[in-house]
Design an enzyme around this catalytic site. Structure first.
Site, PDB file in Angstrom:
ATOM      1  N   SER A 135      67.841 -59.642  -8.253  1.00 20.97           N
ATOM      2  CA  SER A 135      68.580 -59.048  -9.360  1.00 20.97           C
ATOM      3  C   SER A 135      68.982 -57.630  -8.957  1.00 20.97           C
ATOM      4  CB  SER A 135      67.691 -59.023 -10.610  1.00 20.97           C
ATOM      5  OG  SER A 135      68.325 -58.346 -11.670  1.00 20.97           O
ATOM      6  N   LYS A 161      72.082 -61.787  -8.472  1.00 25.30           N
ATOM      7  CA  LYS A 161      72.451 -61.542  -9.864  1.00 25.30           C
ATOM      8  C   LYS A 161      72.886 -60.093  -9.982  1.00 25.30           C
ATOM      9  CE  LYS A 161      69.447 -60.868 -13.771  1.00 25.30           C
ATOM     10  NZ  LYS A 161      68.348 -61.450 -14.569  1.00 25.30           N
ATOM     11  N   LYS A 163      73.751 -56.965 -12.502  1.00 26.55           N
ATOM     12  CA  LYS A 163      73.685 -56.434 -13.854  1.00 26.55           C
ATOM     13  C   LYS A 163      75.082 -55.922 -14.202  1.00 26.55           C
ATOM     14  CE  LYS A 163      69.243 -56.720 -14.912  1.00 26.55           C
ATOM     15  NZ  LYS A 163      68.787 -57.576 -16.020  1.00 26.55           N
ATOM     16  N   LYS A 262      60.963 -66.642 -19.028  1.00 33.61           N
ATOM     17  CA  LYS A 262      59.996 -65.638 -18.556  1.00 33.61           C
ATOM     18  C   LYS A 262      58.733 -65.902 -19.354  1.00 33.61           C
ATOM     19  CE  LYS A 262      63.448 -62.025 -17.766  1.00 33.61           C
ATOM     20  NZ  LYS A 262      64.036 -60.766 -18.265  1.00 33.61           N
TER      21      LYS A 262
HETATM   22  O1  OSB Z   1      67.068 -59.077 -18.003  1.00 31.69           O
HETATM   23  O2  OSB Z   1      66.335 -60.272 -16.439  1.00 31.69           O
HETATM   24  C1  OSB Z   1      66.342 -59.204 -17.039  1.00 31.69           C
HETATM   25  C2  OSB Z   1      64.119 -56.664 -15.215  1.00 31.69           C
HETATM   26  C3  OSB Z   1      63.515 -56.038 -16.282  1.00 31.69           C
HETATM   27  C4  OSB Z   1      63.861 -56.421 -17.558  1.00 31.69           C
HETATM   28  C5  OSB Z   1      64.806 -57.428 -17.770  1.00 31.69           C
HETATM   29  C6  OSB Z   1      65.409 -58.068 -16.696  1.00 31.69           C
HETATM   30  C7  OSB Z   1      65.074 -57.661 -15.394  1.00 31.69           C
HETATM   31  C8  OSB Z   1      65.684 -58.208 -14.198  1.00 31.69           C
HETATM   32  C9  OSB Z   1      64.895 -58.127 -12.910  1.00 31.69           C
HETATM   33  O3  OSB Z   1      66.815 -58.664 -14.151  1.00 31.69           O
HETATM   34  C10 OSB Z   1      64.272 -59.414 -12.518  1.00 31.69           C
HETATM   35  C11 OSB Z   1      63.217 -59.232 -11.450  1.00 31.69           C
HETATM   36  O4  OSB Z   1      63.581 -59.148 -10.278  1.00 31.69           O
HETATM   37  O5  OSB Z   1      62.016 -59.166 -11.783  1.00 31.69           O
HETATM   38 MG    MG Z   2      68.008 -60.949 -18.231  1.00 33.55          MG
END
Ligand code: OSB
Ligand code: MG
Length: 373
Positions: A135, A161, A163, A262
């Protein structure tokens, strides 16, 4: 089994780089760690809460208070015959699911170590390796984005992914897609858009994305259902799915084509597995999201992702993507095929580096159950 002692810790463990989303920026893990002990056996769990209420309502401080005032005493007062019993112990608790999940993980780990079973075996997982991606946070500019994504691709990640947020969506996505035409690519908006942006979001259909994650409000399901009828790319819900019931509502309304599971967001592995099973029955694929966990929470995520309907790569990168040094002595390493290996040691398989953990612990407290007799 009765939990005899619970140790709670809050940590501050710096990330290798700041992580920025559409709504916040984090520099370090402020997770709550839960250590449970019974009959001389120990289990560890993680509540991967952030410093502020930006992802969900919980913070490092609310979890710390909840854990001491309610969750630890409730668990210490309970008789457990299986890890699934923790869901029943916390059924009366409203919200605060990440705080609950840390205790639930710890109990799974404890039962696994007590019975010699791996978490994967206990959950019914099948894969020995799970596909993972990375991510990538919002970057200062497009050149930096290309360099950062290029470094991850070179490291072996086959799924990325991005953001996104207004002003940082179509251009970065187009550029990454043009630079890596075959990369498995998806985007995550962390609840920043509204239905008014529907036509704008539909422009993402041009970039062959696996999914668009949580474009609309953190607590919305209905507007996502409307958006999914306008946008071709599968909508993936993250923030909105906080329980098996929320998953059922989203599936019934066809609000999404994919679910990000999650375990921490839904109160634990038991609820996560229920959501996995419901999505499988509905023909909706799932993948395991992440909360930038330490090696403790990461082990739970990897085990969960070995279940059969986790058919898309998870946000479960190798430990080195997050931390210069993790709080476990067996950090996760990326395999050449963009996978992580699922541990088959008893419990979660995470071996705690207690010396280093002590160095990053900000606060620690020990609670004990009432003595028998
Ligand atoms: O929205 O998926 C999310 C990290 C912290 C809070 C929310 C998100 C995320 C990530 C990172 O996208 C995912 C990871 O590598 O742990
Ligand atoms: Mg997310």
């Amino acid at each position: 089994m009765k939990i005899e002692q619970i140790e709670l810790r809050r940590i501050a463990l710096p990330y290798v780089a700041p992580f920025e989303t559409s709504g916040w920026r984090e520099l370090a893990s402020h997770a709550l760690l839960v250590r449970v002990e019974a009959d001389g056996i120990v289990g560890w769990g993680e509540s991967p809460v952030g410093i502020g209420p930006w992802y969900n309502e919980e913070t490092s401080s609310t979890a710390w208070v909840m854990a001491q005032e309610h969750l630890a005493p409730m668990l210490l007062a309970s008789e457990l015959t299986q890890p699934e019993d923790v869901s029943a112990v916390y059924a009366r608790v409203r919200g605060n699911r990440m705080a609950c999940a840390g205790f639930e993980f710890a109990v799974w780990d404890l039962f696994g170590r007590a019975t010699g079973q791996s978490l994967r075996a206990m959950l019914g997982g099948q894969r020995e390796r799970v596909e993972v991606g990375v991510s990538v946070g919002v970057q200062p500019d497009l050149d930096t984005l290309l360099r950062v994504v290029g470094d991850y691709v070179a490291a072996g990640y086959q799924r990325v992914k991005l953001k996104i947020k207004p002003g940082w969506d179509l251009e970065p996505t187009r550029l990454v897609r043009e630079t890596w035409p075959d990369l498995r690519l998806q985007v995550d908006a962390n609840s920043i858009y509204t239905l008014d942006h529907a036509a704008h979001l539909a422009k993402l259909d041009a970039y062959d994305l696996l999914l668009i994650e949580q474009p609309l409000a953190h607590d919305d399901i209905v507007d996502h259902a409307k958006l999914q009828r306008i946008v071709q790319t599968p909508i993936c819900l993250d923030e909105s799915i906080v329980s098996p019931d929320h998953a059922r509502w989203a599936l019934e309304l066809r609000a999404c084509g994919v679910i990000n599971i999650k375990p921490s967001r839904v109160g634990g592995l038991h609820a996560a597995r229920q959501i996995h099973d419901m999505a499988a029955a509905a023909g909706v694929p799932v993948w395991c999201g992440g909360m930038l966990e330490t090696g403790i929470g990461r082990a739970a995520n990897v085990a969960l992702a070995s279940l059969p309907n986790f058919t898309l790569p998870g946000d479960i990168s190798a430990s080195a993507r997050y931390f210069a040094r993790d709080i476990v002595t067996n950090p996760f390493v990326l395999n050449a095929d963009s996978t992580l290996t699922v541990p088959d040691a008893p419990g979660s398989g995470a071996d705690i580096d207690v010396d280093f953990l002590d160095q990053v612990t900000v606060e620690k407290v020990i609670l004990r159950g009432r003595l028998a007799g």
